[in-house]
Design an enzyme around this catalytic site. Sequence first.
Site, PDB file in Angstrom:
ATOM      1  CE  LYS A  25      -3.812   2.204   2.500  1.00  0.00           C
ATOM      2  NZ  LYS A  25      -4.775   2.043   3.622  1.00  0.00           N
ATOM      3  CG  ASP A 131     -13.509   4.414   5.518  1.00  0.00           C
ATOM      4  OD1 ASP A 131     -14.719   4.715   5.374  1.00  0.00           O
ATOM      5  OD2 ASP A 131     -12.729   4.267   4.552  1.00  0.00           O
TER       6      ASP A 131
END
Length: 229
Positions: A25, A131
């Site tokens: 990532k 989230d």
Amino acid sequence: MVVIKQGAEAKLTLGEFGGKQCLIKERFVKHYRHPDLDAHLTKERMRAESKTSARCQAAGVNAPQILHMDLNERKIYMEYFEKSITAKDYINNVLPKVSDSAEREQRINKLTGEIGTCIGKMHTNNLIHGDLTTSNILLDPLETDDSSFRDYKLIMIDFGLSSWSQSSEVKGVDLYVLERSLLSTHSGIPNLFNSILDAYKAANTGNLTEIIAKFEEVRARGRKRTMVG
């Protein structure tokens, strides 16, 4: 490297670390920010992601193992679940193909139960996701599964906005974000959130009464903003 996904904040690519296939990532540079501020925020979010992933595992919640973190290159090397799909894809693409309504209902109950249990364990340990969406939950099929995703391991992912907090209101906001996401993404299954909340209540051994009260307050404020515009 093969790009798996690219969004506004980061891109995911397949790579290798220590001779093992992994997911990398890489967070983007935000040129609209002052360079020092951007570097600081990026490092904080990367550290938060690594810490939360490790803390989830310690709390009995499945999360990717962080293999390596390069703050200067803005890259996190993490465990890759090759055969997994997101809970969003499972609900939208796999469940509709299940012809037997009783089995489909059973699968929904299993999924919501596991999601609620995972979030309950996280909040009991003061871990805030930040989230919560079905795009940030993976279903990794077990070796005994026949690719139908009847048997799987549920994995929480994407902790870039995560934090550690004892605040009941912050936990209530976490639940509210999930509810709004489900109403938007899976409006065809209206009872998803309530089922998740039932499992959450059973798994959360913290200050549950206050958390639910704060969640109701946050929900009421959200509805008021929606009506007023």
